[in-house]
Design a protein around this motif. Structure first.
Motif, PDB file in Angstrom:
ATOM      1  N   LEU A 137      -3.371  -1.454  -0.218  1.00 11.76           N
ATOM      2  CA  LEU A 137      -3.479  -1.982   1.393  1.00 11.76           C
ATOM      3  C   LEU A 137      -2.257  -2.756   1.741  1.00 11.76           C
ATOM      4  CD1 LEU A 137      -4.852  -1.177   4.095  1.00 11.76           C
ATOM      5  CD2 LEU A 137      -6.289  -3.227   3.628  1.00 11.76           C
ATOM      6  N   VAL A 138      -1.466  -2.295   2.712  1.00 13.54           N
ATOM      7  CA  VAL A 138      -0.243  -3.128   3.164  1.00 13.54           C
ATOM      8  C   VAL A 138      -0.582  -3.145   4.906  1.00 13.54           C
ATOM      9  CG1 VAL A 138       1.229  -2.623   1.523  1.00 13.54           C
ATOM     10  CG2 VAL A 138       1.104  -1.153   3.612  1.00 13.54           C
ATOM     11  N   ARG A 139      -0.089  -4.490   5.280  1.00 11.66           N
ATOM     12  CA  ARG A 139      -0.363  -4.652   6.744  1.00 11.66           C
ATOM     13  C   ARG A 139       1.217  -4.893   7.247  1.00 11.66           C
ATOM     14  NH1 ARG A 139      -2.826  -9.649   7.017  1.00 11.66           N
ATOM     15  NH2 ARG A 139      -0.874 -10.808   6.797  1.00 11.66           N
ATOM     16  N   GLY A 140       1.430  -3.841   8.190  1.00  3.93           N
ATOM     17  CA  GLY A 140       3.119  -3.705   8.707  1.00  3.93           C
ATOM     18  C   GLY A 140       3.189  -4.241   9.933  1.00  3.93           C
ATOM     19  N   ASP A 141       4.374  -4.865  10.135  1.00  3.31           N
ATOM     20  CA  ASP A 141       5.006  -5.543  11.374  1.00  3.31           C
ATOM     21  C   ASP A 141       5.869  -4.458  12.045  1.00  3.31           C
ATOM     22  OD1 ASP A 141       6.291  -7.212  13.141  1.00  3.31           O
ATOM     23  OD2 ASP A 141       5.265  -8.824  12.514  1.00  3.31           O
ATOM     24  N   LEU A 142       5.611  -4.022  13.084  1.00  2.00           N
ATOM     25  CA  LEU A 142       6.697  -3.084  13.674  1.00  2.00           C
ATOM     26  C   LEU A 142       7.939  -3.675  14.185  1.00  2.00           C
ATOM     27  CD1 LEU A 142       4.192  -0.825  15.768  1.00  2.00           C
ATOM     28  CD2 LEU A 142       5.498  -0.045  13.700  1.00  2.00           C
ATOM     29  N   ARG A 143       7.703  -5.016  14.585  1.00  2.00           N
ATOM     30  CA  ARG A 143       9.147  -5.807  15.281  1.00  2.00           C
ATOM     31  C   ARG A 143       9.723  -6.341  13.868  1.00  2.00           C
ATOM     32  NH1 ARG A 143       5.881  -9.446  19.687  1.00  2.00           N
ATOM     33  NH2 ARG A 143       4.989  -7.547  20.643  1.00  2.00           N
ATOM     34  N   ARG A 144       9.248  -6.924  12.973  1.00  2.51           N
ATOM     35  CA  ARG A 144      10.050  -7.345  11.743  1.00  2.51           C
ATOM     36  C   ARG A 144      10.143  -6.248  10.685  1.00  2.51           C
ATOM     37  NH1 ARG A 144       6.789 -13.196  10.383  1.00  2.51           N
ATOM     38  NH2 ARG A 144       7.232 -14.123  12.363  1.00  2.51           N
ATOM     39  N   ARG A 145       9.767  -5.231  10.836  1.00  2.00           N
ATOM     40  CA  ARG A 145      10.024  -4.055  10.000  1.00  2.00           C
ATOM     41  C   ARG A 145       9.670  -4.549   8.471  1.00  2.00           C
ATOM     42  NH1 ARG A 145      12.655   0.465  12.223  1.00  2.00           N
ATOM     43  NH2 ARG A 145      13.728   0.746  10.110  1.00  2.00           N
ATOM     44  N   THR A 146       8.494  -5.011   8.161  1.00  2.00           N
ATOM     45  CA  THR A 146       8.109  -5.282   7.037  1.00  2.00           C
ATOM     46  C   THR A 146       6.662  -4.641   6.603  1.00  2.00           C
ATOM     47  OG1 THR A 146       7.092  -7.409   7.969  1.00  2.00           O
ATOM     48  CG2 THR A 146       9.224  -7.722   7.041  1.00  2.00           C
ATOM     49  N   VAL A 147       6.350  -4.551   5.396  1.00  2.00           N
ATOM     50  CA  VAL A 147       5.008  -4.750   5.130  1.00  2.00           C
ATOM     51  C   VAL A 147       4.332  -5.331   4.021  1.00  2.00           C
ATOM     52  CG1 VAL A 147       4.897  -1.945   5.840  1.00  2.00           C
ATOM     53  CG2 VAL A 147       5.851  -2.674   3.261  1.00  2.00           C
ATOM     54  N   THR A 148       3.296  -5.964   3.982  1.00  2.00           N
ATOM     55  CA  THR A 148       2.828  -6.955   3.242  1.00  2.00           C
ATOM     56  C   THR A 148       1.602  -6.631   2.382  1.00  2.00           C
ATOM     57  OG1 THR A 148       3.796  -8.665   4.373  1.00  2.00           O
ATOM     58  CG2 THR A 148       2.220  -9.367   2.947  1.00  2.00           C
ATOM     59  N   THR A 149       1.446  -6.689   1.047  1.00  2.00           N
ATOM     60  CA  THR A 149       0.426  -6.249   0.191  1.00  2.00           C
ATOM     61  C   THR A 149      -0.630  -7.077   0.467  1.00  2.00           C
ATOM     62  OG1 THR A 149       1.094  -7.328  -1.665  1.00  2.00           O
ATOM     63  CG2 THR A 149       1.823  -5.105  -1.463  1.00  2.00           C
ATOM     64  N   LEU A 150      -1.883  -6.407   0.519  1.00  2.00           N
ATOM     65  CA  LEU A 150      -3.184  -7.276   1.083  1.00  2.00           C
ATOM     66  C   LEU A 150      -4.382  -7.179  -0.034  1.00  2.00           C
ATOM     67  CD1 LEU A 150      -3.799  -6.658   4.715  1.00  2.00           C
ATOM     68  CD2 LEU A 150      -2.702  -8.681   3.941  1.00  2.00           C
ATOM     69  N   HIS A 151      -4.390  -5.859  -0.591  1.00  2.00           N
ATOM     70  CA  HIS A 151      -5.452  -5.586  -1.563  1.00  2.00           C
ATOM     71  C   HIS A 151      -5.082  -4.211  -2.269  1.00  2.00           C
ATOM     72  CE1 HIS A 151      -9.704  -6.319  -2.430  1.00  2.00           C
ATOM     73  NE2 HIS A 151     -10.056  -5.098  -2.182  1.00  2.00           N
ATOM     74  N   THR A 152      -5.869  -4.197  -3.370  1.00  2.00           N
ATOM     75  CA  THR A 152      -5.393  -2.979  -4.333  1.00  2.00           C
ATOM     76  C   THR A 152      -6.562  -1.966  -4.384  1.00  2.00           C
ATOM     77  OG1 THR A 152      -6.650  -4.189  -6.094  1.00  2.00           O
ATOM     78  CG2 THR A 152      -4.315  -4.528  -5.970  1.00  2.00           C
ATOM     79  N   ASN A 153      -6.333  -0.727  -4.594  1.00  2.00           N
ATOM     80  CA  ASN A 153      -7.056   0.431  -4.736  1.00  2.00           C
ATOM     81  C   ASN A 153      -7.597   0.817  -3.307  1.00  2.00           C
ATOM     82  OD1 ASN A 153      -8.193   2.613  -5.923  1.00  2.00           O
ATOM     83  ND2 ASN A 153      -9.957   1.335  -7.042  1.00  2.00           N
ATOM     84  N   VAL A 154      -6.642   0.903  -2.755  1.00  2.00           N
ATOM     85  CA  VAL A 154      -6.941   1.292  -1.179  1.00  2.00           C
ATOM     86  C   VAL A 154      -5.933   2.529  -0.733  1.00  2.00           C
ATOM     87  CG1 VAL A 154      -6.896   0.757   1.330  1.00  2.00           C
ATOM     88  CG2 VAL A 154      -7.447  -0.789  -0.538  1.00  2.00           C
ATOM     89  N   GLU A 155      -6.835   3.680  -0.330  1.00  2.00           N
ATOM     90  CA  GLU A 155      -5.941   4.898   0.161  1.00  2.00           C
ATOM     91  C   GLU A 155      -6.455   5.294   1.271  1.00  2.00           C
ATOM     92  OE1 GLU A 155      -5.023   7.890  -2.887  1.00  2.00           O
ATOM     93  OE2 GLU A 155      -6.050   6.574  -4.360  1.00  2.00           O
ATOM     94  N   CYS A 156      -5.514   5.705   2.286  1.00  2.00           N
ATOM     95  CA  CYS A 156      -5.872   6.475   3.524  1.00  2.00           C
ATOM     96  C   CYS A 156      -6.736   5.411   4.451  1.00  2.00           C
ATOM     97  CB  CYS A 156      -6.637   7.795   3.342  1.00  2.00           C
ATOM     98  SG  CYS A 156      -5.578   8.935   2.663  1.00  2.00           S
ATOM     99  N   PRO A 157      -6.198   4.208   4.836  1.00  2.00           N
ATOM    100  CA  PRO A 157      -6.997   3.197   5.589  1.00  2.00           C
ATOM    101  C   PRO A 157      -7.247   3.625   7.300  1.00  2.00           C
ATOM    102  CG  PRO A 157      -4.873   2.460   5.456  1.00  2.00           C
ATOM    103  CD  PRO A 157      -4.863   3.736   4.623  1.00  2.00           C
TER     104      PRO A 157
END
Length: 339
Positions: free
Chosen positions: A225-245
């Motif tokens: 699972l990644v959290r994305g930031d539309l302004r900074r154009r980044t994605v940061t990993t948060l948790h494993t084994n997550v699909e289609c959040p």
């Protein structure tokens, strides 16, 4: 071999190919005719007006056999198995929020199909059109209606295997600015910039702030699972084994499908909900494998599709792990709630 014999062989080959082509056309026509025939016992579907701002409605892709198959249709959210109003607009995947819709379509060509994403207004009129580089898989609109996202398979055709590649795109509906692939974003994994040629993204879901989104990242045989930031154009990993959040209406939980060890390779997933504050997972009361990006009907209930007699049926299950799953409608997929 004489010239005459060569001509006869060539003519025979041309005639054979022509016969195959004609048979293929007739078979396709017959198949289309069967699709256009309503079947006894199926949902009642009639033409009418469908809007994305009508209060208390569920809009979805209708899979009931008949002349309205694949069209967006609407029912009262309180009576999802009731009579359907069909719109005339056909989609493979669909989602909507705040009067904005995204419709992923196939464009049938003489030799092969191509695909596109249409941005729709509240009356299902086209506001924007974008090429999709593969088979449509997921679609989402932000709660404000300002952003839309879609995922397509560009190699392979199933999340269940390992030989697939995806593209996840995001568009600002207000400006038309398109990010064709989240692979253009900087990945932050374990606090450091991460680069990998095998990085794939899919299943975007948006927060209400018009900045934050969540998605699945796959790399090196694992999903995150990644959290994305539309302004900074980044994605940061948060948790494993997550699909289609799928983010809850209050922004505190993520519904997702999780691979569970010991299950068949073609049906490996179970539905879970993740608390974003504690990262605690809760297994939901659906014992079957769900290959879908669930939709929150409200803060307590999730809706999703499972295979059915017409292609797929819709089910709901409590989001807190209690209760039981139940079918709420047949021959339907890609639901969205309006109003």
């Amino acid at each position: 071999m004489t010239v005459r014999n060569r001509v006869l062989i060539l003519l025979s080959a041309v005639l054979a190919l022509t016969a195959v082509a004609v048979a293929s056309v007739l078979h396709a026509s017959a198949r289309a005719d069967r699709r256009n025939q309503a079947r006894p016992g199926g949902p009642r579907v009639t033409s009418g007006t469908v809007t994305l701002t009508a209060p208390g409605r569920m809009v979805f892709r209708n899979l009931a056999w008949g002349p309205h198959r694949d069209e967006l249709a609407a029912v009262p959210a309180s009576d999802p198995s009731g009579p359907r109003t069909a719109s005339g607009v056909k989609c493979l995947r669909f989602h909507a929020a705040s009067g904005t819709g995204v419709c992923l379509q196939a464009v049938h060509g003489a030799m092969s199909d191509t695909y596109r994403a249409l941005i729709l207004d509240a009356h299902l009129r086209e506001k924007g059109r974008y090429a999709v580089p593969g088979i449509p898989s997921r679609a989402r609109v932000s709660p404000t209606g300002h952003f839309a996202a879609w995922t397509a398979f560009v190699g392979g055709d199933s999340y269940a295997g390992t030989d697939f590649s995806t593209r996840a795109a995001i568009v600002d509906v207000r400006t038309g600015r398109l990010t064709p692939s989240l692979e253009a974003y900087r990945i932050v994994k374990d606090g450091r910039t991460y680069r990998a040629a095998d990085a794939n993204f899919w299943g975007v879901t948006f927060a209400r702030d018009d900045r934050t989104f969540y998605a699945t990242l796959a790399t090196k045989g694992r999903t995150y699972l990644v959290r994305g930031d539309l302004r900074r154009r980044t994605v940061t990993t948060l948790h494993t084994n997550v699909e289609c959040p799928s983010l809850s209406p209050d922004g505190t939980r993520i519904a997702f499908k999780k691979r569970v060890p010991g299950l068949p390779a073609d049906a490996p997933w179970r539905l879970y909900v993740l608390d974003l504050r504690t990262l605690r997972e809760t297994a939901l009361a659906e014992s079957r494998s769900v290959d879908d990006q669930a939709v929150w009907r409200d803060s307590r209930t999730l809706v999703y599709a499972l295979a059915g007699d017409y292609g797929a049926d819709l089910y709901e299950v409590p989001a807190d792990g209690t209760g039981a799953a139940r079918r709420i409608g047949t021959a339907a997929v890609s639901p969205a709630y309006t109003g």
